[in-house]
Design an enzyme around this catalytic site. Structure first.
Site, PDB file in Angstrom:
ATOM      1  CG  ASP A   9      -1.919   1.119   1.200  1.00 30.87           C
ATOM      2  OD1 ASP A   9      -3.117   0.824   1.065  1.00 30.87           O
ATOM      3  OD2 ASP A   9      -1.520   2.304   1.304  1.00 30.87           O
ATOM      4  CG  ASP A 110      -2.898   3.446  -2.103  1.00 31.63           C
ATOM      5  OD1 ASP A 110      -3.872   2.696  -1.935  1.00 31.63           O
ATOM      6  OD2 ASP A 110      -2.291   3.999  -1.170  1.00 31.63           O
ATOM      7  CD  GLU A 111      -5.200  -0.906  -0.529  1.00 32.13           C
ATOM      8  OE1 GLU A 111      -5.145  -1.874   0.230  1.00 32.13           O
ATOM      9  OE2 GLU A 111      -5.662   0.201  -0.209  1.00 32.13           O
TER      10      GLU A 111
END
Ligand code: TTP
Ligand code: MG
Ligand code: MG
Length: 365
Positions: A9, A110-111
């Site tokens: 993340d 974002d992960e």
């Protein structure tokens, strides 16, 4: 060979990108805001850097409130398309460390999860090296930091990546899973929201250790079969779900026209509820769970807008679908003042429910 999963993340992602693009922001509080069409006064905080977080600023907080907490912070508007480009490059870096193309699963901007069982041969020492290499590559190519979690399944990897942040790495070996989870408050379990947390609290369950030893039948009685079993398994650190790239092929959806083009939210929400009921009938009939929810609006000029959300784990729960769809529909409606012509709702990322047989196979061994 043990399964080894990594979850990555990115740290304060949007704000970190803004900092990178403008070095003068370094050492300042940076708040990235999603402004609504009603102007700067009515936006919500998308994210903020850690300096701003020290002042109490949080995602989803009204920007006005953030400004009151930290008047000298730098407020910037969301540049979503730009962040998507950065995200795509980061995802390419992450994907290159997975066992194969299929062992990679992006779960948000974002992960992502990566399976590295083969690359590390099930060895957590080697997994740690891969984790460090990933952090190194992301810094080198994108000048951004990330936090990494390594564990025997997705659930543990996901919870491990948020254990030390920013720029952290946490490794939870299979034999350490119980010690890792047991002391945590139940709300830390990936997939537990406020409602479940409160219900568990009323039952006297505060920690994941307590939840893990709670009577399964009692959990089923309180939460329904799927959710009850999920709570039991997840709090024990068990998660068999595979790392797989999401496919959008399998979906169940319903669309319908309003009686007349309208901006009456109540009328639109009433139709949405009917559509949700129809979708749930099919979900129940096919005994499946869904993990994504999408709502669609077609305005009277035939412009179509959609909004999707991926849930933390698969559910087949009417109230979750109803609430999620309603919330996203209201967001879509607030983005335009035009009359609506047609609306729709659909669920995706479908999977077969666990049957009665496997339940008892699992818990009465
Ligand atoms: P997160 O990974 O939840 O948050 P983050 O990367 O900003 O910070 P952290 O270091 O704690 O991981 O979300 C990723 C991005 O998604 C975030 O940078 C902005 C966006 N986002 C929103 O727009 N609204 C929200 O409510 C949240 C939580 C995130
Ligand atoms: Mg993040
Ligand atoms: Mg994230």
């Amino acid at each position: 060979m043990d399964r080894v999963i990594i979850h990555v993340d990115m740290d304060y992602f949007y704000a970190a990108i803004e900092e990178r693009e403008d070095p003068s922001l370094k050492d300042k509080a940076v708040v990235v805001c999603m402004y609504s069409n009603r102007g700067e006064e009515s936006g919500a905080v998308s994210t903020s850097n850690y300096i701003a977080r020290k002042a109490g600023i949080r995602s989803a907080m009204p920007c006005k409130q953030a400004k009151a907490l930290k008047p000298d912070a730098v407020f910037l508007p969301v540049r979503r398309e730009f962040y998507e480009e950065v995200s795509a490059r980061v995802m390419d870096i992450l994907r290159s460390h997975a066992d194969s193309e299929d062992s990679f699963e992006k779960i948000s901007i974002d992960e992502a999860f990566l399976e590295i069982s083969e690359n590390c041969g099930g060895d957590f020492e080697k997994a740690e090296k891969i984790g460090l290499q990933i952090k190194h590559d992301v810094i080198e190519h994108e000048k951004l930091t990330c936090s990494v979690g390594i564990g025997p399944n997705k659930l543990i990897a996901k919870m491990a990546s948020s254990f030390r942040k920013p720029d952290g790495m946490t490794i939870v070996k299979p034999e350490d899973v119980r010690n890792f989870l047991n002391p945590m408050p139940v709300k830390k379990l990936w997939g537990i929201g406020k409602v479940t947390e409160e219900k568990l609290q009323q039952m006297g369950i505060e920690t994941l250790g307590q939840l893990a030893v709670y009577d399964t039948q009692e959990l089923i009685a309180q939460f329904g079969k799927n959710r009850g079993i999920w709570l039991k398994k997840a709090s024990s650190g068990i998660d068999e779900s595979p790392v797989t790239e999401r496919s959008s092929a399998d979906q169940i959806g319903r669309m319908a026209s309003l009686k007349e083009d309208t901006r009456d939210d109540e009328m639109i929400l009433a139709l949405l509820k009917e559509l949700v009921d129809d979708v749930m009938k099919k979900v129940d009939l096919r005994r499946i769970s869904f993990r994504s929810v999408t709502v669609t609006v077609i305005f009277s000029n035939f412009r179509m807008v959609t909004k999707s959300r991926t849930l933390n784990h698969p559910v087949s729960d009417r109230s979750i679908l109803q609430e999620t769809a309603r919330e996203m529909m209201l967001q879509l409606l607030h983005e335009s003042s035009m009359n609506c012509r047609r609306i729709g709702v659909r669920v995706g990322n479908l999977q077969q429910n666990i049957g009665q047989k496997s339940l008892f196979e699992y818990f009465e061994r």
